[in-house]
Write a protein that holds these residues in place. Structure first.
Motif, PDB file in Angstrom:
ATOM      1  N   SER A  61       0.823  -1.209   0.000  1.00 49.66           N
ATOM      2  CA  SER A  61       0.000   0.000   0.000  1.00 49.66           C
ATOM      3  C   SER A  61       0.858   1.261   0.000  1.00 49.66           C
ATOM      4  O   SER A  61       0.575   2.221  -0.726  1.00 49.66           O
ATOM      5  CB  SER A  61      -0.933  -0.004   1.210  1.00 49.66           C
ATOM      6  OG  SER A  61      -1.668   1.200   1.276  1.00 49.66           O
ATOM      7  N   LEU A  62       1.917   1.262   0.805  1.00 58.82           N
ATOM      8  CA  LEU A  62       2.814   2.424   0.867  1.00 58.82           C
ATOM      9  C   LEU A  62       3.530   2.655  -0.457  1.00 58.82           C
ATOM     10  O   LEU A  62       3.864   3.798  -0.811  1.00 58.82           O
ATOM     11  CB  LEU A  62       3.834   2.229   1.992  1.00 58.82           C
ATOM     12  CG  LEU A  62       3.300   2.310   3.421  1.00 58.82           C
ATOM     13  CD1 LEU A  62       4.369   1.880   4.420  1.00 58.82           C
ATOM     14  CD2 LEU A  62       2.809   3.723   3.738  1.00 58.82           C
ATOM     15  N   MET A  63       3.758   1.568  -1.202  1.00 60.50           N
ATOM     16  CA  MET A  63       4.502   1.665  -2.459  1.00 60.50           C
ATOM     17  C   MET A  63       3.593   1.745  -3.690  1.00 60.50           C
ATOM     18  O   MET A  63       4.084   1.818  -4.819  1.00 60.50           O
ATOM     19  CB  MET A  63       5.419   0.436  -2.599  1.00 60.50           C
ATOM     20  CG  MET A  63       6.477   0.305  -1.528  1.00 60.50           C
ATOM     21  SD  MET A  63       7.357  -1.286  -1.644  1.00 60.50           S
ATOM     22  CE  MET A  63       8.079  -1.192  -3.289  1.00 60.50           C
ATOM     23  N   ARG A  64       2.284   1.743  -3.476  1.00 59.60           N
ATOM     24  CA  ARG A  64       1.352   1.558  -4.593  1.00 59.60           C
ATOM     25  C   ARG A  64       1.465   2.632  -5.672  1.00 59.60           C
ATOM     26  O   ARG A  64       1.198   2.359  -6.845  1.00 59.60           O
ATOM     27  CB  ARG A  64      -0.089   1.473  -4.074  1.00 59.60           C
ATOM     28  CG  ARG A  64      -0.661   2.772  -3.515  1.00 59.60           C
ATOM     29  CD  ARG A  64      -2.010   2.505  -2.844  1.00 59.60           C
ATOM     30  NE  ARG A  64      -2.686   3.726  -2.418  1.00 59.60           N
ATOM     31  CZ  ARG A  64      -2.390   4.384  -1.306  1.00 59.60           C
ATOM     32  NH1 ARG A  64      -1.426   3.943  -0.497  1.00 59.60           N
ATOM     33  NH2 ARG A  64      -3.057   5.488  -0.987  1.00 59.60           N
ATOM     34  N   ASN A  65       1.851   3.836  -5.289  1.00 61.40           N
ATOM     35  CA  ASN A  65       1.916   4.919  -6.264  1.00 61.40           C
ATOM     36  C   ASN A  65       3.248   4.998  -7.008  1.00 61.40           C
ATOM     37  O   ASN A  65       3.394   5.805  -7.930  1.00 61.40           O
ATOM     38  CB  ASN A  65       1.644   6.256  -5.573  1.00 61.40           C
ATOM     39  CG  ASN A  65       0.212   6.355  -5.058  1.00 61.40           C
ATOM     40  OD1 ASN A  65      -0.711   5.865  -5.689  1.00 61.40           O
ATOM     41  ND2 ASN A  65       0.044   6.972  -3.894  1.00 61.40           N
ATOM     42  N   ILE A  66       4.205   4.176  -6.604  1.00 61.80           N
ATOM     43  CA  ILE A  66       5.515   4.230  -7.274  1.00 61.80           C
ATOM     44  C   ILE A  66       5.879   2.911  -7.946  1.00 61.80           C
ATOM     45  O   ILE A  66       6.930   2.810  -8.566  1.00 61.80           O
ATOM     46  CB  ILE A  66       6.631   4.622  -6.273  1.00 61.80           C
ATOM     47  CG1 ILE A  66       6.750   3.576  -5.157  1.00 61.80           C
ATOM     48  CG2 ILE A  66       6.387   6.003  -5.690  1.00 61.80           C
ATOM     49  CD1 ILE A  66       7.939   3.795  -4.242  1.00 61.80           C
ATOM     50  N   ILE A  67       5.013   1.909  -7.814  1.00 64.03           N
ATOM     51  CA  ILE A  67       5.290   0.611  -8.453  1.00 64.03           C
ATOM     52  C   ILE A  67       4.832   0.653  -9.909  1.00 64.03           C
ATOM     53  O   ILE A  67       3.635   0.838 -10.179  1.00 64.03           O
ATOM     54  CB  ILE A  67       4.563  -0.541  -7.729  1.00 64.03           C
ATOM     55  CG1 ILE A  67       4.997  -0.643  -6.269  1.00 64.03           C
ATOM     56  CG2 ILE A  67       4.837  -1.869  -8.439  1.00 64.03           C
ATOM     57  CD1 ILE A  67       4.232  -1.690  -5.479  1.00 64.03           C
TER      58      ILE A  67
END
Length: 214
Positions: A61-67
């Motif tokens: 969830s924390l990485m969802r915008n950069i994956i």
């Protein structure tokens, strides 16, 4: 002030009942068949999946915008593999005999479709807190079934729970064994796990007719 809203509470409670990942979504069956002959491995596997799925959902969830979407599956596998390695090392350090008993099945958490499914379906689209609740809820739903299956298989197949004799001594013929009771050796074989899960599914659908598919 309530810690969880009604909507957030459903993320925990629904997988425990009518949206259970094993009995309703039919996911994670392999480990349910493989490690539930005894109650202790069932509990340890349940706790392991709770940690991996809860923590993994938060990380994704924390990485969802950069994956990047093209490599999201690879990233998800790296995250879950890292968490599984942590679980494996902790077990080897503090419960080595149990680690050997579970052996390859801890590693197979990486390919548990419940975990990858929640990463893909929920964590990539929601914030860390709700993703954590969703992960813990689905892992608890998975763990409850494992514990129920492990409970009945060990009790009826070996006459013990967590290694303690609860039905008496089968050699000295004490307890229930004094009345002619014999352990059901079929209960400790993998096919019996599927039968027990089938009985749970039958009971669940008998209680809620809406779960019966046309």
């Amino acid at each position: 002030m309530r810690l969880l809203s009604k909507k957030d509470s459903k993320l925990i409670l629904d997988p425990l009942g009518d949206d259970n990942p094993i009995t309703i979504q039919v996911l994670g069956i392999c480990s349910a068949l493989a490690i539930t002959a005894q109650l202790k491995p069932s509990i340890v596997m349940a706790i392991s999946v709770i940690f991996v799925l809860g923590a993994g959902n938060v990380v994704i969830s924390l990485m969802r915008n950069i994956i990047p979407s093209k490599i999201r599956i690879i990233v998800q596998l790296v995250v879950v593999a890292t968490l599984v390695i942590i679980v494996d090392q902790v077990l080897k350090a503090y419960a080595y005999s149990l680690s050997k008993e579970l052996s390859v099945f801890i590693g197979l958490i990486i390919t548990n479709c419940i975990i990858m499914g929640r990463f893909e379906a929920f964590a990539l689209a929601n914030g860390p807190w709700r993703s954590f609740l969703d992960g813990v809820g689905n892992a608890l739903g998975y763990g409850v079934i494992l514990v129920i299956v492990g409970f009945f298989r060990e009790l009826l197949g070996s006459g013990t729970l967590l290694g303690f004799k609860v039905l008496g001594d089968s050699v000295e013929k004490t307890g229930l064994y004094a009345f002619g009771y014999e352990n059901n050796g079929f209960m400790v074989l993998p096919p019996m796990a599927l039968i027990v899960i089938g009985i749970i599914i039958w009971v669940q659908r008998s209680r809620n007719k809406e779960l019966i598919e046309d």
